[in-house]
Design an enzyme around this catalytic site. Structure first.
Site, PDB file in Angstrom:
ATOM      1  N   GLU A  46       0.853  -1.199   0.000  1.00  0.00           N
ATOM      2  CA  GLU A  46       0.000   0.000   0.000  1.00  0.00           C
ATOM      3  C   GLU A  46       0.893   1.255   0.000  1.00  0.00           C
ATOM      4  O   GLU A  46       1.937   1.279   0.640  1.00  0.00           O
ATOM      5  CB  GLU A  46      -0.873  -0.014   1.270  1.00  0.00           C
ATOM      6  CG  GLU A  46      -1.872   1.127   1.344  1.00  0.00           C
ATOM      7  CD  GLU A  46      -2.788   1.042   2.570  1.00  0.00           C
ATOM      8  OE1 GLU A  46      -2.421   0.382   3.566  1.00  0.00           O
ATOM      9  OE2 GLU A  46      -3.875   1.656   2.529  1.00  0.00           O
ATOM     10  N   LYS A 121     -10.013   1.532  -2.218  1.00  0.00           N
ATOM     11  CA  LYS A 121     -10.213   1.074  -0.827  1.00  0.00           C
ATOM     12  C   LYS A 121     -11.647   1.382  -0.398  1.00  0.00           C
ATOM     13  O   LYS A 121     -12.091   2.535  -0.459  1.00  0.00           O
ATOM     14  CB  LYS A 121      -9.209   1.783   0.084  1.00  0.00           C
ATOM     15  CG  LYS A 121      -9.069   1.200   1.469  1.00  0.00           C
ATOM     16  CD  LYS A 121      -7.876   1.863   2.164  1.00  0.00           C
ATOM     17  CE  LYS A 121      -7.519   1.236   3.483  1.00  0.00           C
ATOM     18  NZ  LYS A 121      -6.267   1.816   4.030  1.00  0.00           N
ATOM     19  N   CYS A 168      -5.691  -3.318   2.740  1.00  0.00           N
ATOM     20  CA  CYS A 168      -5.403  -3.150   4.165  1.00  0.00           C
ATOM     21  C   CYS A 168      -6.647  -3.280   5.057  1.00  0.00           C
ATOM     22  O   CYS A 168      -7.130  -4.374   5.278  1.00  0.00           O
ATOM     23  CB  CYS A 168      -4.671  -1.826   4.369  1.00  0.00           C
ATOM     24  SG  CYS A 168      -3.664  -1.811   5.866  1.00  0.00           S
TER      25      CYS A 168
HETATM   26  O1  LIG Z   1      -6.723  -2.314  10.335  1.00  0.00           O
HETATM   27  C1  LIG Z   1      -5.673  -1.922  10.833  1.00  0.00           C
HETATM   28  O2  LIG Z   1      -5.381  -2.147  12.000  1.00  0.00           O
HETATM   29  C2  LIG Z   1      -4.699  -1.133  10.035  1.00  0.00           C
HETATM   30  C3  LIG Z   1      -5.265  -0.671   8.739  1.00  0.00           C
HETATM   31  C4  LIG Z   1      -4.382   0.216   7.991  1.00  0.00           C
HETATM   32  O3  LIG Z   1      -3.279   0.510   8.374  1.00  0.00           O
HETATM   33  C5  LIG Z   1      -4.840   0.738   6.715  1.00  0.00           C
HETATM   34  O4  LIG Z   1      -5.965   0.474   6.313  1.00  0.00           O
HETATM   35  O5  LIG Z   1      -4.048   1.412   6.055  1.00  0.00           O
END
Ligand SMILES: O=C(O)CCC(=O)C(=O)O
Length: 296
Positions: A46, A121, A168
């Site tokens: 990411e 996302k 993510c």
């Molecule tokens: O869900 C998480 O704990 C981290 C998610 C995250 O860092 C993101 O979505 O960029």
């Protein structure tokens, strides 16, 4: 082919200089393909070309078009074509001139360098853990509104012909992997950048859960930890490949590293025959959410 070699590029991208991030990605991709020339899928993390900072997304954003005119899309398409790989291009901040909004977007290229998938996302990372971490992606980003299943006819590896993409925080929402696997995807890939608070708590458990729920392969690809710049966002690292049994096939540490693994499409059938949950669901009692809203 029933097996596919994959390489996860856990690079120390996400630095201020976009061109330097791209160059570093290219060096590591080349290195991966020198080490394992039969690699068919390469995955980036990411925000690999920009800092992971809500106030910087606008400055680093690019317009994504099928003709790949922007710096990063041209770069990714060129790499995929040159090395004849399926390339999951991590994520980049996307600017959509139609609606004037910014998105955190993953783009996917086939072996001919054609753009074959784009996932925005869907679940933005808005959390506040007291004495832990506060992050509000929605301050500057908008929510993607589509589930992304990528069809990839250019690969001769069966498992790469259809796969799902999440980004993510999306992995915390099991519906995405479930809907993709009911559509026939045997692999979910999540370019990610967990942090040092929620990473140790949940990262590998989420990967294993999504794998076991659906009896598919799960790939999470993270940036490396930026130890020399402690003020920057500190990614968890630990890029990981989990098999349909929930077993870790391969996992990185915290530093820059390439993770290699082999995916075997036949293992999915073996696991599904042995523990036949895919045939034992009780849709006579509860609804199949993957069948709602025409999502199939
Ligand atoms: O869900 C998480 O704990 C981290 C998610 C995250 O860092 C993101 O979505 O960029």
């Amino acid at each position: 082919m029933n097996k596919a070699k994959v390489a996860l590029i856990q690079l120390l991208g996400s630095q201020a200089n976009k061109n330097a991030n791209l160059e570093r990605a290219q060096v590591l991709i080349k290195q991966a393909l020198l080490q394992q020339p039969d690699t068919k899928l390469v995955v980036l993390p990411e925000c690999f070309n920009s800092p992971y900072d809500v106030l910087k997304f606008q400055e680093y954003s690019e317009v994504i078009t099928p003709r790949n005119e922007s710096v990063t899309t041209k770069f990714l398409s060129g790499i995929a074509q040159r090395y004849r790989i399926t390339l999951i291009g991590g994520t980049i901040p996307e600017y959509d001139p139609q609606d004037g909004k910014l998105y955190n977007t993953c783009i996917v290229y086939d072996e001919r360098g054609q753009l074959i998938g784009k996932h925005r996302k869907m679940h933005l990372f808005d959390i506040n853990i007291p004495n832990g971490i506060e992050f509000q992606e929605s301050k500057t980003l908008s929510f993607g509104n589509a589930i992304t299943t990528v069809e990839n006819s250019s690969s001769d590896c069966k498992i790469l012909n259809k796969f799902g993409i999440g980004i993510c925080y999306d992995m915390r929402f099991p519906e995405l992997a479930m809907i993709n696997s009911r559509r026939g995807a045997k692999l979910m890939v999540y370019p990610s950048a967990f942090n040092t608070v929620t990473g140790p708590l949940h990262w590998d458990i989420l990967a294993k859960s999504r794998a076991i729920d659906n009896q598919i392969y799960i790939i999470l690809c993270s940036p490396a930890r930026d130890k020399s710049n402690p003020k920057n966002y500190q990614a968890y690292g630990h890029s990981i490949v989990v098999d349909p049994n929930g077993k870790v096939v391969s996992e990185a540490g915290e530093d820059e590293e390439i993770v290699f693994a082999e995916l075997d499409v036949d293992l999915i059938e073996v696991v599904r025959q042995s523990i036949p949950i895919t045939r034992q669901r009780r849709f006579d009692v509860y609804p199949d959410v993957s069948d709602l809203h025409g999502q199939k």
